[in-house]
Design a protein around this motif. Structure first.
Motif, short mmCIF file in Angstrom:
data_model
loop_
_atom_site.label_atom_id
_atom_site.label_comp_id
_atom_site.label_asym_id
_atom_site.label_seq_id
_atom_site.Cartn_x
_atom_site.Cartn_y
_atom_site.Cartn_z
N GLY A 267 0.80 -1.19 0.00
CA GLY A 267 0.00 0.00 0.00
C GLY A 267 0.85 1.26 0.00
N ALA A 268 0.26 2.32 -0.34
CA ALA A 268 0.95 3.61 -0.38
C ALA A 268 1.09 4.17 1.03
CB ALA A 268 0.17 4.58 -1.25
N SER A 269 2.22 4.78 1.28
CA SER A 269 2.40 5.46 2.57
C SER A 269 3.31 6.65 2.38
CB SER A 269 2.96 4.51 3.63
OG SER A 269 4.28 4.15 3.33
N GLY A 270 3.20 7.59 3.31
CA GLY A 270 4.03 8.79 3.27
C GLY A 270 4.48 9.11 4.68
N GLY A 271 5.41 9.99 4.81
CA GLY A 271 5.90 10.36 6.12
C GLY A 271 4.90 11.20 6.90
N GLY A 272 5.14 11.34 8.17
CA GLY A 272 4.30 12.18 9.00
C GLY A 272 3.33 11.40 9.86
N ARG A 273 2.59 12.13 10.63
CA ARG A 273 1.62 11.51 11.54
C ARG A 273 0.24 11.50 10.90
NH1 ARG A 273 4.14 10.77 16.17
NH2 ARG A 273 6.01 11.98 16.52
N PRO A 274 -0.54 10.46 11.21
CA PRO A 274 -1.88 10.42 10.63
C PRO A 274 -2.78 11.47 11.27
CG PRO A 274 -1.61 8.63 12.19
CD PRO A 274 -0.26 9.29 12.05
N PRO A 275 -3.71 12.00 10.52
CA PRO A 275 -4.68 12.92 11.11
C PRO A 275 -5.51 12.20 12.17
CG PRO A 275 -4.78 12.98 8.71
CD PRO A 275 -3.91 11.83 9.08
N MET A 276 -5.93 12.93 13.18
CA MET A 276 -6.74 12.36 14.24
C MET A 276 -7.91 13.29 14.54
SD MET A 276 -5.98 11.71 18.27
CE MET A 276 -6.55 13.35 18.71
N ASP A 277 -9.09 12.72 14.63
CA ASP A 277 -10.26 13.44 15.12
C ASP A 277 -10.38 13.10 16.60
OD1 ASP A 277 -11.02 14.38 12.54
OD2 ASP A 277 -11.84 12.39 12.12
N GLY A 278 -10.53 14.11 17.44
CA GLY A 278 -10.61 13.84 18.88
C GLY A 278 -11.69 14.65 19.56
N SER A 279 -12.18 14.10 20.65
CA SER A 279 -13.14 14.83 21.47
C SER A 279 -12.92 14.43 22.93
CB SER A 279 -14.57 14.52 21.04
OG SER A 279 -14.86 13.15 21.22
N PHE A 280 -13.46 15.23 23.82
CA PHE A 280 -13.33 14.92 25.24
C PHE A 280 -14.56 15.36 25.99
CE2 PHE A 280 -11.82 19.22 24.82
CZ PHE A 280 -12.27 19.87 25.97
N ARG A 281 -14.77 14.71 27.13
CA ARG A 281 -15.81 15.10 28.08
C ARG A 281 -15.16 15.05 29.45
NH1 ARG A 281 -21.28 11.93 27.21
NH2 ARG A 281 -20.47 11.01 29.10
N LEU A 282 -15.56 15.96 30.31
CA LEU A 282 -15.02 15.93 31.66
C LEU A 282 -16.05 16.41 32.66
CD1 LEU A 282 -14.08 19.03 32.74
CD2 LEU A 282 -12.43 18.66 30.93
N ALA A 283 -15.81 16.05 33.90
CA ALA A 283 -16.66 16.50 35.00
C ALA A 283 -15.75 17.06 36.08
CB ALA A 283 -17.48 15.34 35.54
N VAL A 284 -16.24 18.05 36.79
CA VAL A 284 -15.49 18.63 37.91
C VAL A 284 -16.32 18.50 39.18
CG1 VAL A 284 -14.18 20.23 36.48
CG2 VAL A 284 -16.36 20.94 37.40
N ASP A 285 -15.61 18.37 40.30
CA ASP A 285 -16.34 18.30 41.57
C ASP A 285 -16.68 19.70 42.06
OD1 ASP A 285 -14.03 19.35 42.76
OD2 ASP A 285 -13.36 17.41 43.54
N GLN A 286 -17.31 19.80 43.21
CA GLN A 286 -17.74 21.10 43.72
C GLN A 286 -16.57 22.04 44.00
OE1 GLN A 286 -20.28 20.19 47.05
NE2 GLN A 286 -22.06 19.94 45.73
N GLY A 287 -15.38 21.49 44.21
CA GLY A 287 -14.20 22.31 44.44
C GLY A 287 -13.49 22.74 43.17
N GLY A 288 -14.04 22.34 42.01
CA GLY A 288 -13.43 22.72 40.74
C GLY A 288 -12.34 21.78 40.27
#
Length: 92
Positions: free
Chosen positions: A1-22
Protein backbone atom coordinates in the motif's frame (compact mmCIF):
# COMPACT_ATOMS: atom_id res chain seq x y z
CA UNK A 1 0.00 0.00 0.00
CA UNK A 2 0.95 3.61 -0.38
CA UNK A 3 2.40 5.46 2.57
CA UNK A 4 4.03 8.79 3.27
CA UNK A 5 5.90 10.36 6.12
CA UNK A 6 4.30 12.18 9.00
CA UNK A 7 1.62 11.51 11.54
CA UNK A 8 -1.88 10.42 10.63
CA UNK A 9 -4.68 12.92 11.11
CA UNK A 10 -6.74 12.36 14.24
CA UNK A 11 -10.26 13.44 15.12
CA UNK A 12 -10.61 13.84 18.88
CA UNK A 13 -13.14 14.83 21.47
CA UNK A 14 -13.33 14.92 25.24
CA UNK A 15 -15.81 15.10 28.08
CA UNK A 16 -15.02 15.93 31.66
CA UNK A 17 -16.66 16.50 35.00
CA UNK A 18 -15.49 18.63 37.91
CA UNK A 19 -16.34 18.30 41.57
CA UNK A 20 -17.74 21.10 43.72
CA UNK A 21 -14.20 22.31 44.44
CA UNK A 22 -13.43 22.72 40.74
CA UNK A 23 -11.13 19.67 40.56
CA UNK A 24 -11.45 17.48 37.46
CA UNK A 25 -12.86 14.15 38.64
CA UNK A 26 -13.77 12.41 35.39
CA UNK A 27 -12.22 12.48 31.91
CA UNK A 28 -13.32 10.65 28.78
CA UNK A 29 -11.23 10.96 25.60
CA UNK A 30 -12.18 9.70 22.13
CA UNK A 31 -9.64 9.48 19.30
CA UNK A 32 -10.13 8.32 15.70
CA UNK A 33 -7.03 8.03 13.51
CA UNK A 34 -7.20 8.31 9.70
CA UNK A 35 -5.19 5.34 8.44
CA UNK A 36 -5.54 6.42 4.81
CA UNK A 37 -5.59 3.66 2.20
CA UNK A 38 -3.54 1.26 4.36
CA UNK A 39 -4.26 -0.62 7.56
CA UNK A 40 -1.36 0.98 9.42
CA UNK A 41 -3.36 2.96 11.97
CA UNK A 42 -3.33 0.24 14.64
CA UNK A 43 0.12 1.21 15.97
CA UNK A 44 -0.79 4.88 16.31
CA UNK A 45 -4.11 3.95 17.88
CA UNK A 46 -2.60 1.52 20.41
CA UNK A 47 0.16 3.81 21.62
CA UNK A 48 -2.10 6.86 21.61
CA UNK A 49 -4.67 5.12 23.80
CA UNK A 50 -2.13 3.50 26.14
CA UNK A 51 -0.32 6.76 26.95
CA UNK A 52 -3.17 9.27 26.67
CA UNK A 53 -3.30 9.69 30.47
CA UNK A 54 0.09 11.44 30.33
CA UNK A 55 1.11 12.72 33.78
CA UNK A 56 -2.43 13.31 35.00
CA UNK A 57 -4.72 11.37 37.29
CA UNK A 58 -8.48 11.45 37.52
CA UNK A 59 -10.63 9.19 39.67
CA UNK A 60 -12.55 8.21 36.53
CA UNK A 61 -10.55 8.08 33.29
CA UNK A 62 -11.45 6.43 29.98
CA UNK A 63 -10.07 6.49 26.44
CA UNK A 64 -11.88 5.17 23.37
CA UNK A 65 -10.04 4.79 20.10
CA UNK A 66 -10.60 3.70 16.55
CA UNK A 67 -9.06 4.07 13.13
CA UNK A 68 -10.69 4.38 9.76
CA UNK A 69 -9.65 4.23 6.14
CA UNK A 70 -9.97 7.10 3.69
CA UNK A 71 -8.75 7.90 0.20
CA UNK A 72 -5.54 9.62 1.32
CA UNK A 73 -2.00 8.26 1.42
CA UNK A 74 -1.27 6.46 4.70
CA UNK A 75 1.27 7.83 7.16
CA UNK A 76 4.39 6.31 8.66
CA UNK A 77 4.69 7.89 12.08
CA UNK A 78 7.69 7.00 14.21
CA UNK A 79 8.93 8.06 17.65
CA UNK A 80 5.81 7.97 19.82
CA UNK A 81 3.21 7.21 17.15
CA UNK A 82 -0.23 8.30 18.29
CA UNK A 83 1.01 9.75 21.57
CA UNK A 84 1.79 13.15 20.08
CA UNK A 85 -1.86 13.43 19.00
CA UNK A 86 -3.61 12.16 22.17
CA UNK A 87 -1.58 14.05 24.79
CA UNK A 88 -2.65 17.48 23.45
CA UNK A 89 -6.24 16.18 23.46
CA UNK A 90 -5.84 15.52 27.18
CA UNK A 91 -4.19 18.92 27.69
CA UNK A 92 -7.32 20.72 26.43
Amino acid sequence: GASGGGRPPMDGSFRLAVDQGGVVSSIELTAAFDSGVVDGGAGDLTMGVCWADNAYRADDFAVHGSFYNSGVVGSTACRAPGVVQTIPLHEL
